[in-house]
Design an enzyme around this catalytic site. Structure first.
Site, PDB file in Angstrom:
ATOM      1  N   CYS A 256       0.864  -1.175   0.000  1.00 33.46           N
ATOM      2  CA  CYS A 256       0.000   0.000   0.000  1.00 33.46           C
ATOM      3  C   CYS A 256       0.897   1.221   0.000  1.00 33.46           C
ATOM      4  O   CYS A 256       1.746   1.357   0.880  1.00 33.46           O
ATOM      5  CB  CYS A 256      -0.923   0.008   1.217  1.00 33.46           C
ATOM      6  N   ASN A 265       0.701  -8.934  -1.020  1.00 34.76           N
ATOM      7  CA  ASN A 265      -0.434  -9.713  -0.518  1.00 34.76           C
ATOM      8  C   ASN A 265      -0.063 -11.194  -0.455  1.00 34.76           C
ATOM      9  O   ASN A 265       0.912 -11.636  -1.069  1.00 34.76           O
ATOM     10  CB  ASN A 265      -1.617  -9.589  -1.485  1.00 34.76           C
TER      11      ASN A 265
HETATM   12  P1  HMG Z   1      -8.389  14.919  -1.425  1.00 36.50           P
HETATM   13  O1  HMG Z   1      -7.141  15.540  -1.906  1.00 36.50           O
HETATM   14  O2  HMG Z   1      -8.842  15.191  -0.022  1.00 36.50           O
HETATM   15  O3  HMG Z   1      -9.571  15.222  -2.451  1.00 36.50           O
HETATM   16  O4  HMG Z   1      -8.218  13.348  -1.607  1.00 36.50           O
HETATM   17  P2  HMG Z   1     -10.662  16.371  -2.456  1.00 36.50           P
HETATM   18  O5  HMG Z   1     -11.990  15.730  -2.233  1.00 36.50           O
HETATM   19  O6  HMG Z   1     -10.250  17.505  -1.535  1.00 36.50           O
HETATM   20  O7  HMG Z   1     -10.571  16.893  -3.968  1.00 36.50           O
HETATM   21  C1  HMG Z   1      -9.406  17.531  -4.450  1.00 36.50           C
HETATM   22  C2  HMG Z   1      -9.389  17.434  -5.967  1.00 36.50           C
HETATM   23  O8  HMG Z   1      -9.248  16.069  -6.340  1.00 36.50           O
HETATM   24  C3  HMG Z   1     -10.669  17.923  -6.643  1.00 36.50           C
HETATM   25  O9  HMG Z   1     -10.273  18.481  -7.905  1.00 36.50           O
HETATM   26  C4  HMG Z   1     -11.438  16.652  -6.899  1.00 36.50           C
HETATM   27  O10 HMG Z   1     -12.333  16.739  -8.010  1.00 36.50           O
HETATM   28  C5  HMG Z   1     -10.314  15.696  -7.221  1.00 36.50           C
HETATM   29  P3  HMG Z   1     -10.258  20.061  -8.141  1.00 36.50           P
HETATM   30  O11 HMG Z   1     -11.684  20.491  -7.878  1.00 36.50           O
HETATM   31  O12 HMG Z   1      -9.292  20.583  -7.122  1.00 36.50           O
HETATM   32  O13 HMG Z   1      -9.806  20.160  -9.547  1.00 36.50           O
HETATM   33  N1  HMG Z   1     -10.718  14.315  -6.889  1.00 36.50           N
HETATM   34  C6  HMG Z   1     -10.625  13.276  -7.733  1.00 36.50           C
HETATM   35  N2  HMG Z   1     -10.169  13.163  -8.992  1.00 36.50           N
HETATM   36  C7  HMG Z   1     -10.265  11.951  -9.578  1.00 36.50           C
HETATM   37  N3  HMG Z   1     -10.755  10.859  -8.942  1.00 36.50           N
HETATM   38  C8  HMG Z   1     -11.209  10.927  -7.684  1.00 36.50           C
HETATM   39  C9  HMG Z   1     -11.138  12.180  -7.033  1.00 36.50           C
HETATM   40  N4  HMG Z   1     -11.505  12.576  -5.800  1.00 36.50           N
HETATM   41  C10 HMG Z   1     -11.240  13.872  -5.726  1.00 36.50           C
HETATM   42  N5  HMG Z   1     -11.706   9.842  -7.078  1.00 36.50           N
HETATM   43  C11 HMG Z   1      -9.086  11.141  -1.925  1.00 36.50           C
HETATM   44  C12 HMG Z   1      -9.215  12.439  -1.142  1.00 36.50           C
HETATM   45  C13 HMG Z   1      -9.983  10.121  -1.248  1.00 36.50           C
HETATM   46  C14 HMG Z   1      -9.542  11.374  -3.335  1.00 36.50           C
HETATM   47  C15 HMG Z   1      -7.593  10.702  -1.891  1.00 36.50           C
HETATM   48  O14 HMG Z   1      -7.191  10.615  -0.567  1.00 36.50           O
HETATM   49  C16 HMG Z   1      -7.342   9.384  -2.584  1.00 36.50           C
HETATM   50  O15 HMG Z   1      -7.455   9.260  -3.785  1.00 36.50           O
HETATM   51  N6  HMG Z   1      -6.972   8.330  -1.784  1.00 36.50           N
HETATM   52  C17 HMG Z   1      -6.752   7.000  -2.309  1.00 36.50           C
HETATM   53  C18 HMG Z   1      -5.519   6.368  -1.742  1.00 36.50           C
HETATM   54  C19 HMG Z   1      -5.380   4.959  -2.270  1.00 36.50           C
HETATM   55  O16 HMG Z   1      -5.801   4.639  -3.354  1.00 36.50           O
HETATM   56  N7  HMG Z   1      -4.771   4.071  -1.450  1.00 36.50           N
HETATM   57  C20 HMG Z   1      -4.580   2.699  -1.815  1.00 36.50           C
HETATM   58  C21 HMG Z   1      -5.844   1.890  -1.815  1.00 36.50           C
HETATM   59  S1  HMG Z   1      -6.337   1.355  -0.190  1.00 36.50           S
HETATM   60  C22 HMG Z   1      -5.440  -0.094   0.075  1.00 36.50           C
HETATM   61  O17 HMG Z   1      -4.545  -0.408  -0.679  1.00 36.50           O
HETATM   62  C23 HMG Z   1      -5.831  -0.977   1.220  1.00 36.50           C
HETATM   63  C24 HMG Z   1      -6.556  -2.258   0.779  1.00 36.50           C
HETATM   64  O18 HMG Z   1      -5.765  -3.022  -0.104  1.00 36.50           O
HETATM   65  C25 HMG Z   1      -6.936  -3.114   2.000  1.00 36.50           C
HETATM   66  C26 HMG Z   1      -5.751  -3.342   2.968  1.00 36.50           C
HETATM   67  O19 HMG Z   1      -4.696  -3.857   2.533  1.00 36.50           O
HETATM   68  O20 HMG Z   1      -5.950  -3.019   4.144  1.00 36.50           O
HETATM   69  C27 HMG Z   1      -7.877  -1.921   0.053  1.00 36.50           C
HETATM   70 MG    MG Z   2      -4.184  -4.386   0.510  1.00 35.41          MG
END
Ligand code: HMG
Ligand code: MG
Length: 314
Positions: A256, A265
């Site tokens: 991650c 994984n």
């Molecule tokens: P943020 O910066 O707080 O976003 O991120 P925001 O809501 O303040 O928006 C800022 C800008 O981003 C805006 O654009 C939004 O439109 C845009 P602007 O108006 O400034 O031009 N925006 C987006 N653009 C495209 N796609 C989107 C999106 N959302 C907002 N979806 C956010 C908050 C949740 C988006 C960010 O924190 C994020 O993307 N996090 C994801 C992190 C991630 O992917 N981590 C890995 C996956 S989890 C994992 O691996 C664990 C798992 O495997 C299980 C385990 O192992 O435990 C599942």
């Molecule tokens: Mg995972």
């Protein structure tokens, strides 16, 4: 003579107290590739998905609709899904954190999404720029809109067994957060050992905690990373507790980007070897999986993390 020539592990009689069949939820294309230092070309991702479908896997977590700056490795989600040859009988779920992600996923024509929450305050901030409480406010409209559109929604819960910033995570805290995802309308809850620190006793305690809280064990899945080599032991423990959906990644790819101590994984091949040895059905073709992971290791320029791939790859 190798184990395969000896007929192992097929000679082992079916073990008692286990599900007859396990659903493998393949996360390599998403959890695996999100953590690569370099961006894997979309053509390679498409071939990976194709080969995994050929190998008999029926749930392939394909990509994420997260902010492209947060996970540049999966910024090609639209391009990937537009070019993907979706097979009948194969599900291609994608990760969606918020309504913006849902809009993108709907435009791409997905049928299955997964939201991903944190059981801890610190990881909610680092992974979602949110808090333990406000993450649910972000997910609520995603789940209600998605279910109204007829999509299936899985819920992930991270840091269920330990958090690199907060240490041990009380089982009650995990159960509380997990139940909120199910109450929102998630059809399944995947319990994530994001940094791979869980041990079998903890798995029993956390799964048991959900069951005691009235959650149907059939709604639970497990998602183990293998940092401390416990993923298979933890999986077997979960199966003995009645869980029958297991997340894994081909070749043990994964990690991650927002939890630095996380490694890959549980490897799908290691899981399949164990299930074969226990007489538990799964539908995957081990030889094809091994060939796929050996090919992917070549693409990435480093050996597979899977013990079974290394034992069987020619
Ligand atoms: P943020 O910066 O707080 O976003 O991120 P925001 O809501 O303040 O928006 C800022 C800008 O981003 C805006 O654009 C939004 O439109 C845009 P602007 O108006 O400034 O031009 N925006 C987006 N653009 C495209 N796609 C989107 C999106 N959302 C907002 N979806 C956010 C908050 C949740 C988006 C960010 O924190 C994020 O993307 N996090 C994801 C992190 C991630 O992917 N981590 C890995 C996956 S989890 C994992 O691996 C664990 C798992 O495997 C299980 C385990 O192992 O435990 C599942
Ligand atoms: Mg995972």
């Amino acid at each position: 003579m190798g184990a395969r020539e000896l007929g192992l592990p097929q000679w082992v009689p079916a073990a008692a107290g286990l599900p007859e069949r396990v659903t493998i939820w393949e996360v390599g294309p998403r959890d695996g590739l999100q953590n690569e230092k370099t961006v894997v070309p979309v053509e390679v991702k498409l071939e990976f998905l194709d080969r995994l479908a050929d190998a008999g896997l029926r749930t392939l977590e394909a990509t994420s609709f997260v902010h492209p700056k947060w996970v540049p490795q999966l910024a090609d989600a639209e391009k990937l899904l537009a070019a993907l040859d979706r097979r009948d009988g194969v599900r291609y779920p994608v990760l969606v954190p918020n309504e913006r992600g849902l809009d993108r996923a709907l435009d791409a024509g997905v049928a299955d999404i997964a939201i991903f929450a944190s059981a801890t305050e610190t990881f909610a901030s680092k992974n979602l720029n949110s808090t333990l409480e406000t993450q649910f406010e972000m997910f609520e409209p995603v789940v209600s809109r998605a279910t109204a559109e007829g999509l299936d929604v899985r819920g992930y819960l991270s840091m269920c067994f330990g958090d690199p910033w907060e240490g041990a995570v009380p089982a009650e805290q995990v159960v509380r957060a997990g139940r909120r995802l199910l109450d929102l309308g998630c059809s399944q809850l995947s319990l994530g050992d994001t940094i791979g620190v869980a041990t079998a006793g903890q798995v029993e305690a956390v799964v048991g905690g959900f069951v005691s809280a009235g959650v149907d064990v059939g709604k639970l899945a497990v998602h183990f990373h293998d940092t401390y080599g416990q993923a298979l032991a933890n999986t077997l423990t979960a199966l003995r507790c009645g869980v029958s959906t297991v997340d894994s990644s081909a070749g043990g790819l994964g990690g991650c980007p927002y939890a630095e101590s996380a490694t890959g994984n549980l490897a799908t091949e290691d899981l399949v070897w164990m299930l074969d040895g226990l007489g538990v059905a799964h539908g995957a073709d081990l030889d094809k999986l091994v060939a796929t992971s050996a090919w992917m290791a070549g693409q990435l320029g480093r050996p597979s993390a899977s013990r079974v791939v290394n034992a069987l790859a020619g």
